[in-house]
Design a protein around this motif. Structure first.
Motif, PDB file in Angstrom:
ATOM      1  N   LYS A   1      -2.140  -5.803  -3.046  1.00 45.77           N
ATOM      2  CA  LYS A   1      -3.546  -5.700  -2.429  1.00 45.77           C
ATOM      3  C   LYS A   1      -3.195  -5.793  -0.897  1.00 45.77           C
ATOM      4  CE  LYS A   1      -7.513  -8.602  -2.202  1.00 45.77           C
ATOM      5  NZ  LYS A   1      -8.336  -9.645  -2.867  1.00 45.77           N
ATOM      6  N   VAL A   2      -2.711  -7.005  -0.746  1.00 51.34           N
ATOM      7  CA  VAL A   2      -2.721  -7.196   0.767  1.00 51.34           C
ATOM      8  C   VAL A   2      -1.572  -6.274   1.334  1.00 51.34           C
ATOM      9  CG1 VAL A   2      -0.640  -8.962   0.570  1.00 51.34           C
ATOM     10  CG2 VAL A   2      -2.364  -9.167   2.625  1.00 51.34           C
ATOM     11  N   ALA A   3      -0.588  -5.813   0.731  1.00 51.22           N
ATOM     12  CA  ALA A   3       0.281  -4.743   1.277  1.00 51.22           C
ATOM     13  C   ALA A   3      -0.269  -3.637   1.648  1.00 51.22           C
ATOM     14  CB  ALA A   3       1.562  -4.525   0.135  1.00 51.22           C
ATOM     15  N   SER A   4      -1.252  -3.145   0.651  1.00 48.72           N
ATOM     16  CA  SER A   4      -2.003  -1.974   0.838  1.00 48.72           C
ATOM     17  C   SER A   4      -2.646  -1.920   2.120  1.00 48.72           C
ATOM     18  CB  SER A   4      -2.608  -1.510  -0.343  1.00 48.72           C
ATOM     19  OG  SER A   4      -3.867  -1.110  -0.132  1.00 48.72           O
ATOM     20  N   LEU A   5      -3.673  -3.098   2.130  1.00 47.70           N
ATOM     21  CA  LEU A   5      -4.612  -3.320   3.411  1.00 47.70           C
ATOM     22  C   LEU A   5      -3.633  -3.412   4.691  1.00 47.70           C
ATOM     23  CD1 LEU A   5      -6.599  -6.394   1.774  1.00 47.70           C
ATOM     24  CD2 LEU A   5      -7.544  -4.143   2.632  1.00 47.70           C
ATOM     25  N   CYS A   6      -2.798  -3.977   4.539  1.00 49.81           N
ATOM     26  CA  CYS A   6      -1.861  -3.891   5.940  1.00 49.81           C
ATOM     27  C   CYS A   6      -1.461  -2.418   6.349  1.00 49.81           C
ATOM     28  CB  CYS A   6      -0.622  -4.794   5.937  1.00 49.81           C
ATOM     29  SG  CYS A   6      -1.131  -6.716   5.653  1.00 49.81           S
ATOM     30  N   LYS A   7      -0.955  -1.719   5.411  1.00 48.15           N
ATOM     31  CA  LYS A   7      -0.635  -0.451   5.730  1.00 48.15           C
ATOM     32  C   LYS A   7      -1.893   0.432   6.015  1.00 48.15           C
ATOM     33  CE  LYS A   7       2.032   3.173   3.263  1.00 48.15           C
ATOM     34  NZ  LYS A   7       2.089   3.904   1.726  1.00 48.15           N
ATOM     35  N   LYS A   8      -2.832   0.137   5.611  1.00 46.86           N
ATOM     36  CA  LYS A   8      -4.258   0.960   6.045  1.00 46.86           C
ATOM     37  C   LYS A   8      -4.148   0.590   7.412  1.00 46.86           C
ATOM     38  CE  LYS A   8      -7.019   1.725   1.881  1.00 46.86           C
ATOM     39  NZ  LYS A   8      -7.723   0.580   1.153  1.00 46.86           N
ATOM     40  N   LEU A   9      -4.203  -0.705   7.941  1.00 46.94           N
ATOM     41  CA  LEU A   9      -4.237  -1.302   9.325  1.00 46.94           C
ATOM     42  C   LEU A   9      -3.093  -0.558  10.106  1.00 46.94           C
ATOM     43  CD1 LEU A   9      -5.677  -4.706   8.448  1.00 46.94           C
ATOM     44  CD2 LEU A   9      -7.079  -2.949   9.574  1.00 46.94           C
ATOM     45  N   GLY A  10      -2.183   0.013   9.642  1.00 45.00           N
ATOM     46  CA  GLY A  10      -1.124   0.481  10.388  1.00 45.00           C
ATOM     47  C   GLY A  10       0.059  -0.439  10.648  1.00 45.00           C
ATOM     48  N   TYR A  11       0.321  -1.327   9.743  1.00 45.96           N
ATOM     49  CA  TYR A  11       1.349  -2.375   9.987  1.00 45.96           C
ATOM     50  C   TYR A  11       2.428  -2.234   8.987  1.00 45.96           C
ATOM     51  CZ  TYR A  11      -1.284  -4.514  13.700  1.00 45.96           C
ATOM     52  OH  TYR A  11      -1.870  -4.920  14.806  1.00 45.96           O
ATOM     53  N   ARG A  12       3.745  -2.525   8.841  1.00 51.45           N
ATOM     54  CA  ARG A  12       4.670  -2.527   8.382  1.00 51.45           C
ATOM     55  C   ARG A  12       5.000  -3.977   8.029  1.00 51.45           C
ATOM     56  NH1 ARG A  12       9.201  -1.273  10.517  1.00 51.45           N
ATOM     57  NH2 ARG A  12       8.096  -0.825  12.638  1.00 51.45           N
ATOM     58  N   ILE A  13       4.954  -4.212   6.638  1.00 52.50           N
ATOM     59  CA  ILE A  13       5.134  -5.719   6.182  1.00 52.50           C
ATOM     60  C   ILE A  13       6.103  -5.953   5.228  1.00 52.50           C
ATOM     61  CG2 ILE A  13       2.881  -6.181   6.674  1.00 52.50           C
ATOM     62  CD1 ILE A  13       3.101  -6.348   3.471  1.00 52.50           C
ATOM     63  N   LYS A  14       6.797  -6.910   5.081  1.00 52.15           N
ATOM     64  CA  LYS A  14       7.581  -7.429   3.853  1.00 52.15           C
ATOM     65  C   LYS A  14       6.690  -8.738   3.234  1.00 52.15           C
ATOM     66  CE  LYS A  14      12.340  -8.878   2.883  1.00 52.15           C
ATOM     67  NZ  LYS A  14      13.292  -9.534   3.202  1.00 52.15           N
ATOM     68  N   VAL A  15       6.648  -8.490   1.944  1.00 46.98           N
ATOM     69  CA  VAL A  15       6.251  -9.742   1.176  1.00 46.98           C
ATOM     70  C   VAL A  15       7.380 -10.466   0.857  1.00 46.98           C
ATOM     71  CG1 VAL A  15       5.035 -10.428  -1.200  1.00 46.98           C
ATOM     72  CG2 VAL A  15       4.447  -8.446   0.008  1.00 46.98           C
TER      73      VAL A  15
ATOM     74  N   VAL B   1       0.015 -15.302  -0.567  1.00 42.94           N
ATOM     75  CA  VAL B   1       0.991 -14.264  -0.149  1.00 42.94           C
ATOM     76  C   VAL B   1       1.628 -14.681   1.015  1.00 42.94           C
ATOM     77  CG1 VAL B   1       1.543 -11.920  -0.160  1.00 42.94           C
ATOM     78  CG2 VAL B   1      -0.222 -12.405  -1.849  1.00 42.94           C
ATOM     79  N   ASP B   2       2.967 -14.773   1.113  1.00 46.55           N
ATOM     80  CA  ASP B   2       3.512 -15.226   2.376  1.00 46.55           C
ATOM     81  C   ASP B   2       4.133 -13.684   2.833  1.00 46.55           C
ATOM     82  OD1 ASP B   2       3.019 -17.804   1.876  1.00 46.55           O
ATOM     83  OD2 ASP B   2       5.288 -18.144   1.087  1.00 46.55           O
ATOM     84  N   LEU B   3       3.748 -13.255   4.176  1.00 50.93           N
ATOM     85  CA  LEU B   3       4.211 -11.880   4.497  1.00 50.93           C
ATOM     86  C   LEU B   3       4.850 -12.145   5.993  1.00 50.93           C
ATOM     87  CD1 LEU B   3       0.624 -10.324   4.778  1.00 50.93           C
ATOM     88  CD2 LEU B   3       2.447  -9.778   2.942  1.00 50.93           C
ATOM     89  N   LYS B   4       5.651 -11.066   6.071  1.00 53.72           N
ATOM     90  CA  LYS B   4       6.335 -11.037   7.479  1.00 53.72           C
ATOM     91  C   LYS B   4       5.890  -9.686   7.889  1.00 53.72           C
ATOM     92  CE  LYS B   4      10.818 -12.172   8.679  1.00 53.72           C
ATOM     93  NZ  LYS B   4      12.198 -12.049   8.615  1.00 53.72           N
ATOM     94  N   ILE B   5       5.458  -9.820   9.224  1.00 55.66           N
ATOM     95  CA  ILE B   5       4.904  -8.323   9.912  1.00 55.66           C
ATOM     96  C   ILE B   5       6.089  -7.974  10.600  1.00 55.66           C
ATOM     97  CG2 ILE B   5       3.221  -7.268  11.550  1.00 55.66           C
ATOM     98  CD1 ILE B   5       2.168  -8.869   8.978  1.00 55.66           C
ATOM     99  N   LEU B   6       6.903  -6.626   9.953  1.00 52.25           N
ATOM    100  CA  LEU B   6       7.714  -5.972  10.825  1.00 52.25           C
ATOM    101  C   LEU B   6       7.324  -5.299  11.933  1.00 52.25           C
ATOM    102  CD1 LEU B   6       9.486  -4.912   7.439  1.00 52.25           C
ATOM    103  CD2 LEU B   6       9.735  -6.917   8.576  1.00 52.25           C
ATOM    104  N   GLY B   7       6.156  -4.822  12.051  1.00 50.42           N
ATOM    105  CA  GLY B   7       5.893  -3.853  13.263  1.00 50.42           C
ATOM    106  C   GLY B   7       4.708  -3.058  12.872  1.00 50.42           C
ATOM    107  N   LYS B   8       4.309  -2.316  13.763  1.00 48.41           N
ATOM    108  CA  LYS B   8       3.049  -1.179  13.782  1.00 48.41           C
ATOM    109  C   LYS B   8       3.917   0.194  13.468  1.00 48.41           C
ATOM    110  CE  LYS B   8      -1.109  -0.988  14.931  1.00 48.41           C
ATOM    111  NZ  LYS B   8      -2.318  -0.789  15.481  1.00 48.41           N
ATOM    112  N   ASN B   9       3.104   0.833  12.661  1.00 43.17           N
ATOM    113  CA  ASN B   9       3.579   2.237  12.277  1.00 43.17           C
ATOM    114  C   ASN B   9       3.298   3.037  13.508  1.00 43.17           C
ATOM    115  OD1 ASN B   9       4.080   1.925   9.864  1.00 43.17           O
ATOM    116  ND2 ASN B   9       2.013   2.332   9.029  1.00 43.17           N
ATOM    117  N   LYS B  10       4.381   3.911  13.975  1.00 41.04           N
ATOM    118  CA  LYS B  10       4.156   4.982  14.912  1.00 41.04           C
ATOM    119  C   LYS B  10       3.125   5.683  14.830  1.00 41.04           C
ATOM    120  CE  LYS B  10       7.846   3.317  17.210  1.00 41.04           C
ATOM    121  NZ  LYS B  10       8.626   2.556  16.188  1.00 41.04           N
TER     122      LYS B  10
END
Ligand SMILES: C[S@@+](CC[C@H](N)C(=O)[O-])C[C@H]1O[C@@H](n2cnc3c(N)ncnc32)[C@H](O)[C@@H]1O
Length: 339
Positions: A298-312, A330-339
């Motif tokens: 769920k959180v991975a999909s929310l972050c993607k919708k917000l335009g962020y690349r993450i790693k759980v 859920v511990d997440l690392k934020i890798l960056g924003k999608n171009k």
């Protein structure tokens, strides 16, 4: 079966007791008996004592303290009522917080009083009267026995927290989870604790790790006031802010780590948290879900919708909410924003 005793006159009883203790002959497993002007000390072996005679008596075993509330209440409640007793209760500082089913509410006072007599470290027995539901996540409580107060001081991992259980959220069950998160904080990090309550994450992190700065935001004015007091009480350096996470976060710059302990609604604040993270920043996102994996998806999909690349990094179960839903982090690392 008869057991051995030394019978002495009351006036020499203390001298005899000390003598028996010194000789290792005093039996701690049986009660001392008073018979008129005589005292009978239980002994483990025939041991002569000045002025005493060795006698035999039937001896009741030393009464032991009840080990549980149910044990203490047997004989007070009926078998049917005992079966309704909860298996445990929360302890916040010296306050016991019980949840009783409707069938036991008429016995709340006797249950509360027995609880306080059984566990001498507790001074107040309170009942949960309503579930955690308000914006401040506070539950209804009613004091049913002991001192008439809802304020207490709770100790967790050497930190002390002043709080009022009727006005502030605090769960003693989450201590291990708070330590799990705190122990990941590295020296020099800038950490934001959203939804900070009376400060248990913020104080623990500031006190036990070596962060550059800990900022903590709490909406409830009463909890925020206690958080500031708890920072001083524990000599923990925290910037404590009373206010709404949505308004305050954008004004605070970037963080290496953000803790989001609002499982019911944390997903509504990801849009505020993610822009406040440095590259490779970490979020501890709390959620109620059927399983840690469900929450991670769920959180991975929310972050993607917000335009962020993450790693759980991890998804852990850390308590229960209802028979179907557990508390998950859920511990997440934020890798960056999608171009
Ligand atoms: C589940 S409690 C967690 C408290 C604390 N972190 C703890 O572990 O004890 C959530 C807290 O978030 C606070 N809160 C709710 N909405 C908020 C918001 N928009 N901004 C800041 N705090 C908020 C509530 O008042 C409550 O104290």
């Amino acid at each position: 079966m008869d057991s051995l005793y030394v019978k002495v006159k009351r006036k020499v009883a203390e001298e005899a007791r000390i003598g028996l203790l010194k000789k290792g002959a005093f039996d701690n497993g049986r009660r001392v008996i008073a018979e008129g002007d005589n005292i009978l000390f239980p002994i483990t072996k025939r041991t002569p004592v000045r002025g005493g005679v060795i006698v035999k008596r039937k001896a009741p075993a030393l009464a032991s303290r009840p080990r549980s509330l149910a044990e203490a209440l047997s004989g007070v409640l009926s078998e049917g009522e005992l079966a309704l007793l909860p298996s445990g209760f929360d302890v916040v500082g010296d306050i016991a917080i019980l949840e009783l089913p409707a069938g036991l509410l008429k016995k709340k006072k006797v249950i509360g009083n027995t609880l306080l007599k059984t566990f001498s470290n507790l001074k107040v027995a309170a009942l949960k009267t309503a579930p955690v539901s308000t914006e401040y996540r506070v539950r209804g409580v009613e004091v049913v026995a002991g001192e008439k107060r809802t304020f207490t001081i709770h100790t967790e991992y050497g930190c002390r927290y002043r709080l009022d259980v009727s006005k502030d959220y605090f769960s003693p069950r989450l201590g291990t989870e708070r330590m799990r998160v705190a122990s990941q904080v590295k020296a020099g990090e800038r950490v934001l604790v959203m939804f900070a309550g009376v400060g248990p994450y913020a104080v623990l992190i500031a006190k036990q790790r070596s962060p550059k700065e800990v900022v903590a935001i709490e909406l409830n004015p009463d909890a925020a006031r206690f958080m500031a007091e708890n920072a001083s009480l524990n000599k923990a350096r925290i910037l404590s802010i009373q206010g709404d996470v949505r308004d305050a976060t954008p004004l605070l710059g970037k963080f290496d780590r953000i803790v989001m302990p609002l499982p019911k609604d944390a997903c509504d604040f990801l849009d505020v948290a993610l822009p406040a993270l440095s590259r490779n920043g970490i979020v501890h996102f709390y959620d109620f879900a059927g399983s840690p994996d469900e929450s991670a998806r769920k959180v991975a999909s929310l972050c993607k919708k917000l335009g962020y690349r993450i790693k759980v990094l991890d998804a852990v179960a850390c308590g229960s909410y209802s028979p179907q839903l557990g508390r998950v982090c859920v511990d997440l690392k934020i890798l960056g924003k999608n171009k």
